[in-house]
Motif scaffolding. Structure first.
Motif, PDB file in Angstrom:
ATOM      1  N   ASP A 279      -3.261  -1.308  11.911  1.00 20.81           N
ATOM      2  CA  ASP A 279      -4.194  -1.493  10.763  1.00 20.81           C
ATOM      3  C   ASP A 279      -5.106  -2.586  11.306  1.00 20.81           C
ATOM      4  O   ASP A 279      -4.906  -2.834  12.420  1.00 20.81           O
ATOM      5  CB  ASP A 279      -3.260  -1.728   9.640  1.00 20.81           C
ATOM      6  CG  ASP A 279      -4.235  -1.999   8.261  1.00 20.81           C
ATOM      7  OD1 ASP A 279      -5.392  -1.657   8.511  1.00 20.81           O
ATOM      8  OD2 ASP A 279      -3.794  -2.689   7.641  1.00 20.81           O
TER       9      ASP A 279
ATOM     10  N   ASN B 133       1.176  -7.140   7.198  1.00 17.83           N
ATOM     11  CA  ASN B 133       0.144  -7.176   5.905  1.00 17.83           C
ATOM     12  C   ASN B 133       0.668  -6.287   4.912  1.00 17.83           C
ATOM     13  O   ASN B 133       1.923  -5.869   4.960  1.00 17.83           O
ATOM     14  CB  ASN B 133      -1.078  -6.813   6.199  1.00 17.83           C
ATOM     15  CG  ASN B 133      -1.606  -5.421   7.040  1.00 17.83           C
ATOM     16  OD1 ASN B 133      -0.332  -4.506   6.917  1.00 17.83           O
ATOM     17  ND2 ASN B 133      -2.491  -5.248   7.557  1.00 17.83           N
ATOM     18  N   ASN B 134       0.117  -5.762   3.884  1.00 19.13           N
ATOM     19  CA  ASN B 134       0.219  -4.844   2.581  1.00 19.13           C
ATOM     20  C   ASN B 134       0.653  -3.696   3.386  1.00 19.13           C
ATOM     21  O   ASN B 134       1.606  -3.072   2.933  1.00 19.13           O
ATOM     22  CB  ASN B 134      -0.976  -4.882   1.983  1.00 19.13           C
ATOM     23  CG  ASN B 134      -2.160  -4.447   2.536  1.00 19.13           C
ATOM     24  OD1 ASN B 134      -2.368  -4.329   3.907  1.00 19.13           O
ATOM     25  ND2 ASN B 134      -3.304  -4.323   1.857  1.00 19.13           N
TER      26      ASN B 134
ATOM     27  N   HIS C 133       0.913  -1.231  -0.186  1.00 21.48           N
ATOM     28  CA  HIS C 133      -0.161   0.079   0.164  1.00 21.48           C
ATOM     29  C   HIS C 133       0.756   1.279   0.110  1.00 21.48           C
ATOM     30  O   HIS C 133       1.043   1.908   1.033  1.00 21.48           O
ATOM     31  CB  HIS C 133      -0.973   0.012   1.235  1.00 21.48           C
ATOM     32  CG  HIS C 133      -2.262   0.736   1.086  1.00 21.48           C
ATOM     33  ND1 HIS C 133      -2.345   1.325   0.001  1.00 21.48           N
ATOM     34  CD2 HIS C 133      -3.153   1.108   1.948  1.00 21.48           C
ATOM     35  CE1 HIS C 133      -3.598   2.332   0.204  1.00 21.48           C
ATOM     36  NE2 HIS C 133      -4.162   2.098   1.395  1.00 21.48           N
TER      37      HIS C 133
ATOM     38  N   LEU D 213      -6.716   3.454   8.265  1.00 22.52           N
ATOM     39  CA  LEU D 213      -8.273   3.545   7.825  1.00 22.52           C
ATOM     40  C   LEU D 213      -8.714   3.008   6.766  1.00 22.52           C
ATOM     41  O   LEU D 213      -7.896   2.655   5.776  1.00 22.52           O
ATOM     42  CB  LEU D 213      -8.484   5.084   7.871  1.00 22.52           C
ATOM     43  CG  LEU D 213      -8.284   5.987   9.003  1.00 22.52           C
ATOM     44  CD1 LEU D 213      -9.019   7.380   8.928  1.00 22.52           C
ATOM     45  CD2 LEU D 213      -9.155   5.399  10.336  1.00 22.52           C
TER      46      LEU D 213
ATOM     47  N   SER E  33      -7.771  -7.927   6.882  1.00 21.64           N
ATOM     48  CA  SER E  33      -8.030  -7.044   5.780  1.00 21.64           C
ATOM     49  C   SER E  33      -9.000  -7.324   4.741  1.00 21.64           C
ATOM     50  O   SER E  33      -9.661  -8.429   4.728  1.00 21.64           O
ATOM     51  CB  SER E  33      -6.684  -7.147   5.259  1.00 21.64           C
ATOM     52  OG  SER E  33      -5.697  -6.334   5.609  1.00 21.64           O
ATOM     53  N   MET E  34      -9.127  -6.764   3.703  1.00 16.20           N
ATOM     54  CA  MET E  34     -10.156  -7.008   2.857  1.00 16.20           C
ATOM     55  C   MET E  34      -9.671  -8.405   2.386  1.00 16.20           C
ATOM     56  O   MET E  34      -8.697  -8.629   1.896  1.00 16.20           O
ATOM     57  CB  MET E  34      -9.929  -6.105   1.485  1.00 16.20           C
ATOM     58  CG  MET E  34     -10.542  -4.574   1.736  1.00 16.20           C
ATOM     59  SD  MET E  34     -10.264  -3.413   0.337  1.00 16.20           S
ATOM     60  CE  MET E  34      -8.866  -2.884   1.276  1.00 16.20           C
TER      61      MET E  34
HETATM   62  N1  NVA Z   1      -4.803  -3.889   5.547  1.00 16.21           N
HETATM   63  C1  NVA Z   1      -5.985  -3.037   5.075  1.00 16.21           C
HETATM   64  C2  NVA Z   1      -5.490  -1.707   4.613  1.00 16.21           C
HETATM   65  C3  NVA Z   1      -6.910  -0.851   4.037  1.00 16.21           C
HETATM   66  C4  NVA Z   1      -6.664   0.536   3.668  1.00 16.21           C
HETATM   67  C5  NVA Z   1      -6.661  -3.902   3.909  1.00 16.21           C
HETATM   68  O1  NVA Z   1      -6.055  -4.415   2.950  1.00 16.21           O
HETATM   69  O2  NVA Z   1      -7.895  -3.981   3.921  1.00 16.21           O
END
Ligand code: NVA
Length: 215
Positions: free
Chosen positions: A171, A106-107, A76, A212, A175-176
């Motif tokens: 975070d 994560n990302n 990200h 967020l 995540s998604m």
């Molecule tokens: N780690 C989260 C970041 C969202 C901005 C996701 O990937 O959902």
């Protein structure tokens, strides 16, 4: 994401087309590569927010205009660039700033590793077992850090990570695309909650940050 990119581009004098899956032919089977080649004839750059990082790489390989990663499951980068600017605004600079990232490797954590390495910060990432950032990304960050003077550590204990930190960052725990794991993750990450007890170990003037959405 959409608001920040659209407003940013317009403030810089550009114009913006927003294409959702409904506006493209991807759902009818047009390939990412064909989409990239067609868009490249019309636009000067593409920002893409995708689930899979592979999709963005495929698009970037076939496009002959710049492609900006607006979020993938692996990285990200624009988030972390914006975060670095925020830290510079609040702390007056980046050199010597200590950031504690507490939570999922994560990302966002991956981009933090590379961003902190590149900009010479001290970054301590604390994650539970099995949720660490990818070793190859940690290794890449550590190799960049050797040239920039950054210090990059991945550890287990959130208190150790937060000790004296200028910035505490976290975070979401799921995540998604990880919605089905949310209950299990809630248990695993409970000791990594950023609460009053944890932040008591940070510098007196620490700032708290989150990419967020928080929920
Ligand atoms: N780690 C989260 C970041 C969202 C901005 C996701 O990937 O959902």
């Amino acid at each position: 994401t959409r608001v920040s990119f659209e407003v940013g581009m317009q403030q810089l004098g550009g114009r913006v087309l927003t294409l959702t899956t409904r506006d493209m032919q991807l759902s009818r089977g047009e390939t990412i590569a064909d989409t990239a080649r067609v868009l490249s004839r019309y636009v000067d750059g593409i920002m893409i927010r995708a689930y899979s990082h592979g999709t963005v790489e495929e698009l970037a390989d076939a496009a002959d205009v710049p492609v900006i990663n607006g979020l993938t499951d692996l990285y990200h980068p624009c988030q972390v660039m914006a975060d670095l600017l925020t830290i510079r605004e609040h702390k007056g600079g980046l050199a010597g700033v200590t950031v504690a990232y507490v939570g999922d490797g994560n990302n966002v954590a991956h981009s933090w590793l590379l961003g902190a390495a590149q900009f010479g910060l001290r970054l301590r990432v604390a994650c539970p077992a099995g949720y660490e950032p990818l070793p190859e990304i940690v290794a890449r960050a550590q190799s960049i850090a050797r040239q920039t003077g950054a210090e990059i550590t991945v550890l287990r204990d959130p208190v150790e990570a937060v000790m004296g930190a200028d910035v505490i960052y976290t975070d979401v725990w799921a995540s998604m695309g990880q919605e089905a794991e949310a209950d299990q993750r809630r248990r695993v990450f409970a000791p990594y909650q950023v609460n009053a007890r944890l932040v008591a170990h940070a510098a007196g003037d620490y700032i708290f940050m989150h990419c967020l959405p928080a929920h």
